[in-house]
Design a protein around this motif. Structure first.
Motif, PDB file in Angstrom:
ATOM      1  N   GLU A 145      40.231  29.004  46.202  1.00  0.00           N
ATOM      2  CA  GLU A 145      40.773  30.104  45.415  1.00  0.00           C
ATOM      3  C   GLU A 145      41.074  29.633  43.992  1.00  0.00           C
ATOM      4  O   GLU A 145      41.326  28.449  43.756  1.00  0.00           O
ATOM      5  CB  GLU A 145      42.060  30.632  46.053  1.00  0.00           C
ATOM      6  CG  GLU A 145      41.875  31.186  47.450  1.00  0.00           C
ATOM      7  CD  GLU A 145      43.199  31.600  48.064  1.00  0.00           C
ATOM      8  OE1 GLU A 145      43.688  32.701  47.710  1.00  0.00           O
ATOM      9  OE2 GLU A 145      43.755  30.837  48.860  1.00  0.00           O
TER      10      GLU A 145
ATOM     11  N   LEU B 172      43.372  30.800  40.453  1.00  0.00           N
ATOM     12  CA  LEU B 172      44.400  31.633  39.839  1.00  0.00           C
ATOM     13  C   LEU B 172      44.140  31.714  38.342  1.00  0.00           C
ATOM     14  O   LEU B 172      44.166  30.691  37.637  1.00  0.00           O
ATOM     15  CB  LEU B 172      45.786  31.045  40.101  1.00  0.00           C
ATOM     16  CG  LEU B 172      46.972  31.762  39.440  1.00  0.00           C
ATOM     17  CD1 LEU B 172      47.082  33.199  39.922  1.00  0.00           C
ATOM     18  CD2 LEU B 172      48.267  31.000  39.689  1.00  0.00           C
TER      19      LEU B 172
ATOM     20  N   SER C 243      44.779  34.219  34.631  1.00  0.00           N
ATOM     21  CA  SER C 243      45.579  35.245  33.972  1.00  0.00           C
ATOM     22  C   SER C 243      44.834  35.741  32.742  1.00  0.00           C
ATOM     23  O   SER C 243      44.319  34.930  31.962  1.00  0.00           O
ATOM     24  CB  SER C 243      46.946  34.669  33.578  1.00  0.00           C
ATOM     25  OG  SER C 243      47.705  35.626  32.869  1.00  0.00           O
TER      26      SER C 243
ATOM     27  N   THR D  32      38.586  41.884  44.387  1.00  0.00           N
ATOM     28  CA  THR D  32      39.725  41.599  43.511  1.00  0.00           C
ATOM     29  C   THR D  32      39.303  41.418  42.053  1.00  0.00           C
ATOM     30  O   THR D  32      40.103  41.644  41.150  1.00  0.00           O
ATOM     31  CB  THR D  32      40.456  40.343  43.994  1.00  0.00           C
ATOM     32  OG1 THR D  32      39.543  39.228  43.996  1.00  0.00           O
ATOM     33  CG2 THR D  32      41.010  40.534  45.400  1.00  0.00           C
TER      34      THR D  32
ATOM     35  N   GLU E 196      39.325  44.882  40.583  1.00  0.00           N
ATOM     36  CA  GLU E 196      40.697  45.396  40.496  1.00  0.00           C
ATOM     37  C   GLU E 196      41.461  44.737  39.348  1.00  0.00           C
ATOM     38  O   GLU E 196      42.191  45.405  38.612  1.00  0.00           O
ATOM     39  CB  GLU E 196      41.415  45.152  41.827  1.00  0.00           C
ATOM     40  CG  GLU E 196      40.804  45.909  43.000  1.00  0.00           C
ATOM     41  CD  GLU E 196      41.437  45.513  44.319  1.00  0.00           C
ATOM     42  OE1 GLU E 196      42.363  44.672  44.292  1.00  0.00           O
ATOM     43  OE2 GLU E 196      41.013  46.048  45.369  1.00  0.00           O
ATOM     44  N   HIS E 197      41.302  43.425  39.206  1.00  0.00           N
ATOM     45  CA  HIS E 197      41.977  42.692  38.133  1.00  0.00           C
ATOM     46  C   HIS E 197      41.503  43.194  36.774  1.00  0.00           C
ATOM     47  O   HIS E 197      42.304  43.384  35.845  1.00  0.00           O
ATOM     48  CB  HIS E 197      41.712  41.196  38.294  1.00  0.00           C
ATOM     49  CG  HIS E 197      42.636  40.338  37.487  1.00  0.00           C
ATOM     50  ND1 HIS E 197      42.656  38.957  37.593  1.00  0.00           N
ATOM     51  CD2 HIS E 197      43.581  40.642  36.552  1.00  0.00           C
ATOM     52  CE1 HIS E 197      43.575  38.468  36.775  1.00  0.00           C
ATOM     53  NE2 HIS E 197      44.138  39.470  36.122  1.00  0.00           N
TER      54      HIS E 197
ATOM     55  N   GLU F 221      43.044  46.543  35.854  1.00  0.00           N
ATOM     56  CA  GLU F 221      44.447  46.463  35.445  1.00  0.00           C
ATOM     57  C   GLU F 221      44.594  46.014  33.991  1.00  0.00           C
ATOM     58  O   GLU F 221      45.423  46.548  33.245  1.00  0.00           O
ATOM     59  CB  GLU F 221      45.197  45.498  36.360  1.00  0.00           C
ATOM     60  CG  GLU F 221      45.442  46.041  37.756  1.00  0.00           C
ATOM     61  CD  GLU F 221      46.346  45.128  38.553  1.00  0.00           C
ATOM     62  OE1 GLU F 221      47.276  44.545  37.977  1.00  0.00           O
ATOM     63  OE2 GLU F 221      46.111  44.986  39.772  1.00  0.00           O
TER      64      GLU F 221
ATOM     65  N   ILE G 232      48.266  39.478  32.905  1.00  0.00           N
ATOM     66  CA  ILE G 232      48.222  39.773  34.342  1.00  0.00           C
ATOM     67  C   ILE G 232      47.498  38.633  35.051  1.00  0.00           C
ATOM     68  O   ILE G 232      46.359  38.296  34.713  1.00  0.00           O
ATOM     69  CB  ILE G 232      47.511  41.109  34.612  1.00  0.00           C
ATOM     70  CG1 ILE G 232      48.223  42.245  33.866  1.00  0.00           C
ATOM     71  CG2 ILE G 232      47.450  41.393  36.102  1.00  0.00           C
ATOM     72  CD1 ILE G 232      47.521  43.584  33.976  1.00  0.00           C
ATOM     73  N   ALA G 233      48.162  38.040  36.055  1.00  0.00           N
ATOM     74  CA  ALA G 233      47.613  36.897  36.797  1.00  0.00           C
ATOM     75  C   ALA G 233      47.360  37.288  38.241  1.00  0.00           C
ATOM     76  O   ALA G 233      48.156  38.023  38.849  1.00  0.00           O
ATOM     77  CB  ALA G 233      48.573  35.709  36.730  1.00  0.00           C
ATOM     78  N   LYS G 234      46.268  36.781  38.810  1.00  0.00           N
ATOM     79  CA  LYS G 234      45.922  37.049  40.204  1.00  0.00           C
ATOM     80  C   LYS G 234      45.157  35.868  40.797  1.00  0.00           C
ATOM     81  O   LYS G 234      44.436  35.159  40.080  1.00  0.00           O
ATOM     82  CB  LYS G 234      45.053  38.315  40.331  1.00  0.00           C
ATOM     83  CG  LYS G 234      45.813  39.624  40.247  1.00  0.00           C
ATOM     84  CD  LYS G 234      44.882  40.801  40.502  1.00  0.00           C
ATOM     85  CE  LYS G 234      45.650  42.117  40.443  1.00  0.00           C
ATOM     86  NZ  LYS G 234      46.647  42.221  41.546  1.00  0.00           N
ATOM     87  N   TRP G 235      45.329  35.674  42.111  1.00  0.00           N
ATOM     88  CA  TRP G 235      44.509  34.738  42.870  1.00  0.00           C
ATOM     89  C   TRP G 235      43.214  35.431  43.292  1.00  0.00           C
ATOM     90  O   TRP G 235      43.222  36.599  43.677  1.00  0.00           O
ATOM     91  CB  TRP G 235      45.236  34.245  44.116  1.00  0.00           C
ATOM     92  CG  TRP G 235      46.272  33.185  43.862  1.00  0.00           C
ATOM     93  CD1 TRP G 235      47.615  33.369  43.788  1.00  0.00           C
ATOM     94  CD2 TRP G 235      46.026  31.787  43.670  1.00  0.00           C
ATOM     95  NE1 TRP G 235      48.244  32.161  43.547  1.00  0.00           N
ATOM     96  CE2 TRP G 235      47.291  31.169  43.479  1.00  0.00           C
ATOM     97  CE3 TRP G 235      44.886  31.000  43.632  1.00  0.00           C
ATOM     98  CZ2 TRP G 235      47.431  29.808  43.264  1.00  0.00           C
ATOM     99  CZ3 TRP G 235      45.026  29.650  43.422  1.00  0.00           C
ATOM    100  CH2 TRP G 235      46.281  29.059  43.229  1.00  0.00           C
ATOM    101  N   HIS G 236      42.096  34.691  43.225  1.00  0.00           N
ATOM    102  CA  HIS G 236      40.797  35.223  43.632  1.00  0.00           C
ATOM    103  C   HIS G 236      40.095  34.215  44.532  1.00  0.00           C
ATOM    104  O   HIS G 236      40.159  32.999  44.285  1.00  0.00           O
ATOM    105  CB  HIS G 236      39.913  35.513  42.412  1.00  0.00           C
ATOM    106  CG  HIS G 236      40.482  36.536  41.479  1.00  0.00           C
ATOM    107  ND1 HIS G 236      40.304  37.886  41.638  1.00  0.00           N
ATOM    108  CD2 HIS G 236      41.252  36.381  40.358  1.00  0.00           C
ATOM    109  CE1 HIS G 236      40.904  38.530  40.655  1.00  0.00           C
ATOM    110  NE2 HIS G 236      41.503  37.644  39.868  1.00  0.00           N
TER     111      HIS G 236
END
Length: 414
Positions: free
Chosen positions: A279, A281, A283, A389, A392-393, A396, A405-409
Motif C-alpha cells: 500500500e 499513502l 496526499s 480508491t 475517489e481520491h 475529492e 487530502i491523504a489516503k491509503w491506496h
C-alpha cells in the motif's frame, strides 16, 4: 648585477632538483603499490581465462597474451569445455559445431589435467531418453536447464562461479521464435554481489562460459549462502522478459575436494500476485488560484520481496500526465532494506490547463538495483478515469481545492 644573476641560477637549479626528487619519490611509491595485491572483491572473467588480482598490473592483462593462448589451445583436449573467443560470430554466439554438445556425460569428459571436477545431480543417459520422449504439452512447461560449476580457492580465499551454458530455453520472441538470453546472479541473503552475463543474440542454447570470482568470502560462510540465477531475455523496446530462475542453497555442498559441476532445471519465477503489492499513502492538494498540484508521498507499507533474498530498497517515481502524455516526472530518495518505507517528500506540479479534467498522476514504487534495471514493485494511478480508491481520491481533491487530502491506496501489478 652579478649577485642577483648568481642567486637566480642557484634558485633555478634548486627548483629543478626539488621537482626531480618529488617525481622520483612518486614513482617509487607507485611501483611499491603496484606490487601489492589490490583490494579487488570481485573479478569477472570471460571464457574461462583464469586470472587473479595479483596478476592484474593493467586493464590490458584481463586477457591472456597471444603466446599463452597458443599454448593453451595446443594443450587443450578435444573434449574440454574451453570455448575459443575467436569462434564466436558477430552476435556473440558460437557456431552449432561448438555448442552442439550432448548431455551431461560430455561434461564428465573434461580434461583432468586442468582441474579435478565432480558431478552432482547430473542428467543420466536414461533421463535424457525420458526427456526426449516427453509429450508436446510437457515440453511447453519446460523452461530449459542451466549448467554451471562451483569452486573455492583456499589459497586466495575466493569463491568461483562459472556459468557454462543453458539448453532448451523457450522462445520469448514470437516473430523470430528465438530469445536473446542473459543471466543475472545474486549471492543471498545479503545481495552484496550482483553480476550478470553478456546477452547472446537469437539462441535457445546459449553458451556463456563466464567466470565470476568473489574475494573476501570465508569458506566457513559458504554453507550459509544461496545462489540465485535469474534467466532473462533482452528486449530492446520494453522490459526484459523473465524466462525463469534457479535457486541453489549451498548448505551441504562440499567444495573442499575441487570444482563441482552442476545442472538444474529452470523453474518459473515465483510471482507475488496473491500476496498483494503493498500500500502507498499519498496526499494531494489542488491550488486553483495558482493552478498547481501539490503531491506528498508519505509512506509505503507491506511491500513484497523484490526477489527471494528478502527486503526491498524502495523508492517512488511520480509521473504527471496531460491527455495521456507525460509532461513532468519526479522521484523520491531510496529507502534501504525495508518493506515499510517513510518518505515524506513533497512535489509541486504546474498544471498546463484549467482544472484537472485531462490530468492524471501515476505512482511507481520501484526496487533500487545498482547492478541491473530497477524492478517495478507496484503501480498506482489517480485521475478522473481511475477506478476504485484512485478515482475517489481524485474526485475529492477536485471538489475541495486548497485542501490537503491523504489516503491509503492498494498498489496493483507493475
Amino acid at each position: 648585477d652579478e649577485i642577483p644573476t648568481v642567486v637566480g641560477i642557484f634558485s633555478a637549479f634548486g627548483l629543478v632538483f626539488s621537482v626531480s626528487l618529488f617525481a622520483w619519490i612518486c614513482c617509487q611509491r607507485k611501483s611499491s603499490k603496484s606490487n601489492k595485491t589490490p583490494p579487488y572483491k570481485f573479478v569477472h572473467v570471460l571464457k574461462g581465462v583464469d586470472i587473479y588480482p595479483e596478476n592484474l598490473n593493467s586493464k590490458k592483462k584481463f586477457g591472456a597474451d597471444d603466446k599463452s593462448e597458443a599454448k593453451n589451445k595446443s594443450a587443450m583436449p578435444k573434449n574440454s569445455l574451453h570455448l575459443d573467443l575467436e569462434k564466436r560470430d558477430l552476435n556473440g554466439n558460437f557456431p552449432k559445431t561448438t555448442t552442439k554438445m550432448q548431455g551431461s556425460p560430455d561434461l564428465e569428459n573434461s580434461s583432468p589435467k586442468h582441474f579435478a571436477e565432480r558431478k552432482k545431480d547430473s542428467v543420466s543417459p536414461d533421463s535424457l531418453k525420458s526427456i526426449t520422449s516427453l509429450s508436446s504439452e510437457d515440453k511447453q512447461d519446460k523452461l530449459g536447464t542451466l549448467f554451471f560449476s562451483l569452486e573455492y580457492n583456499f589459497e586466495r580465499k575466493a569463491f568461483v562461479v562459472n556459468i557454462k551454458e543453458a539448453r532448451g530455453l523457450p522462445a520469448m520472441d514470437e516473430q523470430s521464435m528465438t530469445s536473446d538470453p542473459y543471466i543475472k546472479m545474486t549471492i543471498l541473503p545479503e545481495k552484496k554481489h550482483k553480476v550478470k552475463t553478456r546477452v547472446l543474440r537469437k539462441t535457445l542454447d546459449p553458451a556463456f562460459d563466464e567466470t565470476f570470482t568473489f574475494y573476501g568470502i570465508p569458506y566457513s560462510q559458504i554453507q550459509d549462502l544461496t545462489l540465485h540465477f535469474m534467466v532473462l531475455s533482452f528486449d530492446r523496446f520494453s522490459r526484459d522478459d523473465v524466462i525463469g530462475e534457479v535457486l541453489i542453497p549451498l548448505a551441504g555442498i562440499e567444495l573442499s575436494e575441487g570444482r563441482l559441476l552442476m545442472d538444474r532445471e529452470i523453474i518459473k519465477r515465483n510471482v507475488r500476485k496473491s500476496s498483494g503489492r503493498g500500500e502507498l499513502l499519498v496526499s494531494l492538494c489542488y491550488q486553483s488560484t495558482t493552478n498547481t498540484l501539490t503531491v506528498v508521498v508519505l509512506k509505503a507499507r507491506h511491500l513484497p520481496k523484490s526477489d527471494v533474498s528478502g527486503l526491498s530498497d524502495p523508492y517512488v517515481k511520480v509521473n504527471l500526465y496531460h491527455a495521456k502524455k507525460r509532461i513532468s516526472k519526479k522521484k523520491t530518495h531510496v529507502k534501504k532494506c525495508t518493506p515499510n518505507a517513510v518518505f515524506n517528500e513533497l512535489f509541486v506540479f504546474d498544471i498546463p490547463c484549467e482544472g484537472l479534467d485531462d490530468i492524471s498522476i501515476e505512482f511507481l514504487v520501484l526496487d533500487s538495483d545498482r547492478g541491473s534495471r530497477n524492478e517495478v514493485i507496484g503501480r498506482l494511478t489517480l485521475g478522473s478515469s481511475a477506478e476504485g480508491t484512485g478515482g475517489e481520491h481524485w474526485k475529492e481533491i477536485c471538489e475541495y481545492p486548497r485542501r490537503q487530502i491523504a489516503k491509503w491506496h492498494m498498489l496493483c501489478d507493475g
